[in-house]
Write a protein that holds these residues in place. Structure first.
Motif, PDB file in Angstrom:
ATOM      1  N   LEU A 176      57.426  34.228  71.073  1.00 22.34           N
ATOM      2  CA  LEU A 176      57.296  32.776  71.012  1.00 22.34           C
ATOM      3  C   LEU A 176      55.834  32.389  70.834  1.00 22.34           C
ATOM      4  O   LEU A 176      54.946  33.083  71.304  1.00 22.34           O
ATOM      5  CB  LEU A 176      57.847  32.151  72.294  1.00 22.34           C
ATOM      6  N   PRO A 177      55.548  31.262  70.190  1.00 19.87           N
ATOM      7  CA  PRO A 177      56.537  30.398  69.532  1.00 19.87           C
ATOM      8  C   PRO A 177      57.018  31.015  68.226  1.00 19.87           C
ATOM      9  O   PRO A 177      56.324  31.828  67.616  1.00 19.87           O
ATOM     10  CB  PRO A 177      55.738  29.116  69.273  1.00 19.87           C
ATOM     11  N   PHE A 178      58.215  30.610  67.815  1.00 25.86           N
ATOM     12  CA  PHE A 178      58.770  31.037  66.533  1.00 25.86           C
ATOM     13  C   PHE A 178      58.960  29.812  65.663  1.00 25.86           C
ATOM     14  O   PHE A 178      59.447  28.773  66.125  1.00 25.86           O
ATOM     15  CB  PHE A 178      60.113  31.735  66.734  1.00 25.86           C
ATOM     16  N   TYR A 179      58.572  29.956  64.404  1.00 19.87           N
ATOM     17  CA  TYR A 179      58.628  28.805  63.500  1.00 19.87           C
ATOM     18  C   TYR A 179      58.929  29.277  62.087  1.00 19.87           C
ATOM     19  O   TYR A 179      58.387  30.289  61.630  1.00 19.87           O
ATOM     20  CB  TYR A 179      57.277  28.077  63.525  1.00 19.87           C
ATOM     21  N   ARG A 216      62.092  25.428  64.926  1.00 21.35           N
ATOM     22  CA  ARG A 216      61.003  25.830  65.825  1.00 21.35           C
ATOM     23  C   ARG A 216      61.598  26.175  67.177  1.00 21.35           C
ATOM     24  O   ARG A 216      62.444  25.439  67.704  1.00 21.35           O
ATOM     25  CB  ARG A 216      59.992  24.688  65.963  1.00 21.35           C
ATOM     26  N   ILE A 217      61.157  27.304  67.750  1.00 16.44           N
ATOM     27  CA  ILE A 217      61.576  27.699  69.091  1.00 16.44           C
ATOM     28  C   ILE A 217      60.320  27.950  69.914  1.00 16.44           C
ATOM     29  O   ILE A 217      59.432  28.700  69.481  1.00 16.44           O
ATOM     30  CB  ILE A 217      62.434  28.983  69.079  1.00 16.44           C
ATOM     31  N   GLU A 274      42.746  33.168  65.570  1.00 16.38           N
ATOM     32  CA  GLU A 274      44.022  33.845  65.316  1.00 16.38           C
ATOM     33  C   GLU A 274      45.191  33.104  65.958  1.00 16.38           C
ATOM     34  O   GLU A 274      46.339  33.358  65.667  1.00 16.38           O
ATOM     35  CB  GLU A 274      43.977  35.292  65.844  1.00 16.38           C
ATOM     36  N   SER A 275      44.870  32.132  66.902  1.00 14.20           N
ATOM     37  CA  SER A 275      45.957  31.369  67.484  1.00 14.20           C
ATOM     38  C   SER A 275      46.468  30.284  66.573  1.00 14.20           C
ATOM     39  O   SER A 275      47.322  29.518  66.973  1.00 14.20           O
ATOM     40  CB  SER A 275      45.547  30.721  68.788  1.00 14.20           C
ATOM     41  N   PHE A 276      45.999  30.269  65.319  1.00 18.34           N
ATOM     42  CA  PHE A 276      46.443  29.252  64.366  1.00 18.34           C
ATOM     43  C   PHE A 276      47.073  29.917  63.142  1.00 18.34           C
ATOM     44  O   PHE A 276      46.682  31.009  62.736  1.00 18.34           O
ATOM     45  CB  PHE A 276      45.282  28.344  63.983  1.00 18.34           C
ATOM     46  N   LEU A 277      48.054  29.223  62.586  1.00 18.47           N
ATOM     47  CA  LEU A 277      48.883  29.788  61.531  1.00 18.47           C
ATOM     48  C   LEU A 277      48.191  29.776  60.172  1.00 18.47           C
ATOM     49  O   LEU A 277      48.104  30.782  59.482  1.00 18.47           O
ATOM     50  CB  LEU A 277      50.196  29.005  61.463  1.00 18.47           C
ATOM     51  N   LEU A 278      47.719  28.593  59.786  1.00 16.99           N
ATOM     52  CA  LEU A 278      47.052  28.444  58.493  1.00 16.99           C
ATOM     53  C   LEU A 278      46.261  27.154  58.499  1.00 16.99           C
ATOM     54  O   LEU A 278      46.246  26.406  59.487  1.00 16.99           O
ATOM     55  CB  LEU A 278      48.060  28.490  57.335  1.00 16.99           C
ATOM     56  N   PHE A 279      45.593  26.880  57.371  1.00 17.47           N
ATOM     57  CA  PHE A 279      44.736  25.714  57.250  1.00 17.47           C
ATOM     58  C   PHE A 279      45.030  25.006  55.929  1.00 17.47           C
ATOM     59  O   PHE A 279      45.020  25.627  54.866  1.00 17.47           O
ATOM     60  CB  PHE A 279      43.263  26.124  57.294  1.00 17.47           C
ATOM     61  N   LEU A 332      50.676  27.976  65.543  1.00 16.52           N
ATOM     62  CA  LEU A 332      51.687  29.014  65.323  1.00 16.52           C
ATOM     63  C   LEU A 332      53.103  28.463  65.384  1.00 16.52           C
ATOM     64  O   LEU A 332      54.041  29.091  64.886  1.00 16.52           O
ATOM     65  CB  LEU A 332      51.522  30.133  66.357  1.00 16.52           C
ATOM     66  N   ASP A 333      53.264  27.288  65.982  1.00 15.35           N
ATOM     67  CA  ASP A 333      54.584  26.673  66.038  1.00 15.35           C
ATOM     68  C   ASP A 333      54.827  25.739  64.859  1.00 15.35           C
ATOM     69  O   ASP A 333      55.835  25.028  64.818  1.00 15.35           O
ATOM     70  CB  ASP A 333      54.777  25.923  67.356  1.00 15.35           C
ATOM     71  N   GLY A 334      53.915  25.725  63.886  1.00 15.68           N
ATOM     72  CA  GLY A 334      54.093  24.927  62.687  1.00 15.68           C
ATOM     73  C   GLY A 334      53.585  23.510  62.775  1.00 15.68           C
ATOM     74  O   GLY A 334      53.595  22.787  61.778  1.00 15.68           O
ATOM     75  N   SER A 335      53.121  23.083  63.936  1.00 11.72           N
ATOM     76  CA  SER A 335      52.588  21.725  64.059  1.00 11.72           C
ATOM     77  C   SER A 335      51.205  21.644  63.429  1.00 11.72           C
ATOM     78  O   SER A 335      50.498  22.632  63.339  1.00 11.72           O
ATOM     79  CB  SER A 335      52.527  21.318  65.536  1.00 11.72           C
ATOM     80  N   SER A 336      50.817  20.451  62.970  1.00 15.36           N
ATOM     81  CA  SER A 336      49.525  20.263  62.316  1.00 15.36           C
ATOM     82  C   SER A 336      48.699  19.204  63.027  1.00 15.36           C
ATOM     83  O   SER A 336      49.235  18.232  63.525  1.00 15.36           O
ATOM     84  CB  SER A 336      49.666  19.854  60.871  1.00 15.36           C
ATOM     85  N   GLN A 337      47.431  19.434  63.051  1.00 11.53           N
ATOM     86  CA  GLN A 337      46.506  18.505  63.688  1.00 11.53           C
ATOM     87  C   GLN A 337      46.382  17.232  62.852  1.00 11.53           C
ATOM     88  O   GLN A 337      46.414  17.275  61.616  1.00 11.53           O
ATOM     89  CB  GLN A 337      45.129  19.163  63.846  1.00 11.53           C
ATOM     90  N   ASP A 338      46.249  16.086  63.526  1.00  8.40           N
ATOM     91  CA  ASP A 338      46.039  14.833  62.813  1.00  8.40           C
ATOM     92  C   ASP A 338      44.758  14.923  61.987  1.00  8.40           C
ATOM     93  O   ASP A 338      43.731  15.433  62.466  1.00  8.40           O
ATOM     94  CB  ASP A 338      45.931  13.667  63.795  1.00  8.40           C
TER      95      ASP A 338
END
Length: 663
Positions: A332-335, A546-547, A595-600, A644-650
């Motif tokens: 977890l998290p899984f996205y 998302r889980i 590394e705690s972030f998925l992408l940019f 990592l959960d797919g959410s994006s910063q404002d």
């Protein structure tokens, strides 16, 4: 693809092979402008470091010579129809192959493979007259053999891939064999030291007496090399008893023997192509591993009716033979947004930011384990939809067809192995027509014999469906449907929470049903004077799942927690005479690892709203010949961080890099 004419000069970042020993020896690749862009960003999951003690599948890429526009452009291209693989759940090892001396995997392939727990290998190949000359240098002394082995291991460690396929397809002199053994053994030892769980696989070519004679099996003529490394890729012209004999020779290493299957069918057992599964069936019976060579055959020969359908059908035959090899979610998290790394739209949080063809393998997220069988007994189709605007990324899962008015349809999405002692939060987004509804079907196990089935639904199930006997729990979305009032995209969010302490999540599926089936009959009777059919049209899309642990939402560092830098800035004029700028933007988090972030997601603000430029998993992005409108004195580059959960910063809270415009 050869290296750029001057790889030290800034240009649009590309992947390319090393074609000569001089470049390998000098380490000049690391001086290339392109090198840092080619470092993969997704590490191999800890659960995949050790190879499973079972028969395995190795897949060898071999697509049009490698480094085509499906993968050579590190930041992506505009070819939405480029070759791709999304059936990672059916393999253990992926080899990037070309006929260049050193074929380094483009980072997109490594990122996609690692996401799904698949190891990825580069290829070192010597062949033909040039290969013989290379071996004369490579194997001239013990020192040279060890030095070149160390250079290869260094590349794997630096770029983040997992090992090498050694393909020595040349005849060697007797005096070179001792140094060849030194090269293979030292490379294996060096790889194991630098990259835990790494693999060096020997291709069945040169024998212990130096002749280039394919054995098509493991035997006394090539076992010496097998003993020095992690496995052997046997040539594909084997007979059934060759596999049986190979297992006998391998002893307790039977699963390290990968019997080759050429999908093009060049003398391969069973004929390859649409009969590749015939060879797999034999190897499964023998209980030995398989090496599938050139699955790109499906694409290169334009199999009907189209690549997506033919690819799914071909890999469906592989699954029918061997089953699913990789399970996820595991942590977890899984996205997943079901993105295959290409499409005709790109969206972020329900807003379309790109309306043109694109391709970027690094964007490929966790792929659904959809059933790919050719003959489906149902009238419902479930497929990745690239035509409609997705919720996020480039695609969504479309469920379309007909259902009986009191009927339901279900299919798997993921086969997992996820344990949690905390409450789990499930979120998914749906866009549906009419009465169509989509829920999630979950399977939990407490031991191999006991399975508990749970259904998460957006609204209460109509009694006529009678699902109480099929599911142990039916949970209605806690908060009901939620739709962001700022969006007009039609995507609706559903949330549910479940506590399954002592259980492992083993499967996630989807359920299609109608909101009010009896109402359909009434509406149809009102609209037509014909007898009512017991089938009604169904259409819905699943855009995201998302889980995560309930209450654990992604936290984004403040904008001032990042250090940004603009490098290699150059100015030019485009064909229209307008000013343009090229530069490399880098960013680094000052507090914790990125590394705690998925992408940019990368945007630029020239005048007015922010404009989407592209996406990257790396901590850098190259902007090439960006037009600067007249009168603009400053550009603001926005780096949108995705968790990592797919959410994006404002966007207004993201790190930015400001660039003053030269007058």
């Amino acid at each position: 693809m050869a290296a750029p004419s001057d790889p030290t000069k800034p240009s649009f970042p590309v992947s390319y092979p090393i074609t000569d020993l001089e470049t390998l020896l000098s380490r000049s690749y690391f001086d290339s402008f392109h090198y840092p862009f080619n470092v993969s960003s997704v590490p191999l999951p800890a659960s995949s470091v050790e190879m499973p003690t079972r028969r395995r599948i190795l897949v060898c890429h071999d697509f049009k010579g490698g480094y085509t526009d499906d993968d050579k452009f590190v930041q992506g291209s505009s070819n939405a129809s480029a070759y791709a693989i999304w059936h990672w759940h059916l393999m253990d090892v992926f080899v990037y192959f070309s006929h260049n001396l050193v074929s380094l995997p483009p980072p997109g392939w490594t990122n996609a493979a690692h996401t799904h727990g698949v190891k990825i290998l580069a290829t070192f190949i010597t062949e033909w007259d040039k290969g013989r000359e290379i071996c004369n240098t490579l194997l001239s002394t013990t020192k040279s053999s060890r030095t070149y082995a160390e250079r290869l291991a260094e590349l794997a460690y630096a770029l983040g891939f997992d090992g090498w396929l050694l393909n020595m397809e040349v005849k060697l002199d007797q005096q070179q064999l001792a140094n060849l053994k030194e090269f293979v053994g030292h490379l294996t030892q060096s790889m194991h030291k630098l990259v835990p769980g790494s693999l060096v696989i020997w291709y069945d070519s040169v024998t212990v007496d130096g002749t280039l004679t394919y054995q098509n099996q493991l035997n006394e003529k090539n076992k010496l090399f097998f003993d020095l490394c992690d496995g052997i890729f046997c040539n594909y012209k084997w007979k059934e008893y060759y596999a049986i004999d190979s297992v006998t020779v391998a002893g307790d290493r039977r699963f390290d023997v990968y019997m080759g299957i050429d999908v093009w069918g060049r003398g391969t057992f069973g004929g390859g192509q649409w009969n590749t599964n015939l060879a797999l069936d034999v190897l499964k019976k023998v209980d030995v591993s398989a090496a599938i060579f050139a699955p790109g055959w499906v694409y290169e020969t334009a199999q009907k009716p189209n690549f997506q359908t033919a690819q799914n059908r071909w890999w469906g035959l592989v699954e029918e033979s061997w089953g699913v090899l990789q399970n996820y979610p595991r942590v977890l998290p899984f996205y997943s947004n079901f993105d295959q790394g290409h499409g005709f739209h790109y969206s972020i949080g329900g807003l379309e930011v790109l309306n043109s063809p694109w391709n970027n393998i690094s964007c490929e997220g966790f792929q659904p384990v959809l059933y790919c069988m050719e003959n489906s007994p149902t009238s419902m189709q479930v497929f990745i939809n690239f035509e409609d605007v997705p919720y996020v990324g480039g695609g969504s899962i479309m469920c379309r067809g007909t259902l009986g008015n009191n009927g339901v349809f279900s299919t798997r999405l993921f086969l997992g192995c996820l344990s949690s002692e905390q409450p789990l939060s499930f979120t998914y987004y749906v866009k549906a027509d009419g009465n169509s509804l989509v829920g999630l079907c979950l399977s939990f196990s407490s031991n191999p014999e006991e399975t508990e089935k749970v259904l998460l639904v957006p609204e209460a199930i109509f009694p006529a469906f009678d699902l109480t006997s099929k599911y142990d729990k039916v949970i209605v979305s806690q908060n009901g449907p939620q739709q962001d009032p700022s969006l007009s995209s039609g995507w609706v969010k559903y949330d549910s929470t479940i506590m399954m302490s002592g259980h492992t999540l083993t499967e996630v599926g989807l359920l299609c049903y109608f909101k009010k089936p009896d109402k359909l009959k009434t509406d149809l009777r009102r609209e037509t004077n014909s007898p009512i059919s017991n089938q009604s049209p169904f259409s819905a899309s699943l855009g995201l799942i998302r889980i995560r642990v309930t209450g654990e939402n992604a936290e984004f560092p403040s904008a001032d927690s990042w250090t940004t830098e603009g490098k290699n800035i150059s100015w030019s004029f485009n064909d229209n005479g307008a000013k343009a700028v090229s530069l490399q933007i880098t960013w680094k988090l000052n507090t914790v690892s990125a590394e705690s972030f998925l992408l940019f997601n990368i945007y630029v603000q020239r005048a007015g709203d922010a404009e989407f430029l592209g996406v990257t998993r790396a901590g850098m992005y190259y902007v090439s010949a960006l037009e600067v409108p007249s009168g603009i004195t400053r550009l603001s580059f926005i780096i949108q961080v995705c968790g990592l959960d797919g959410s994006s910063q404002d966007l207004d809270k993201c790190p930015t890099h400001l660039l003053s415009i030269e007058v």
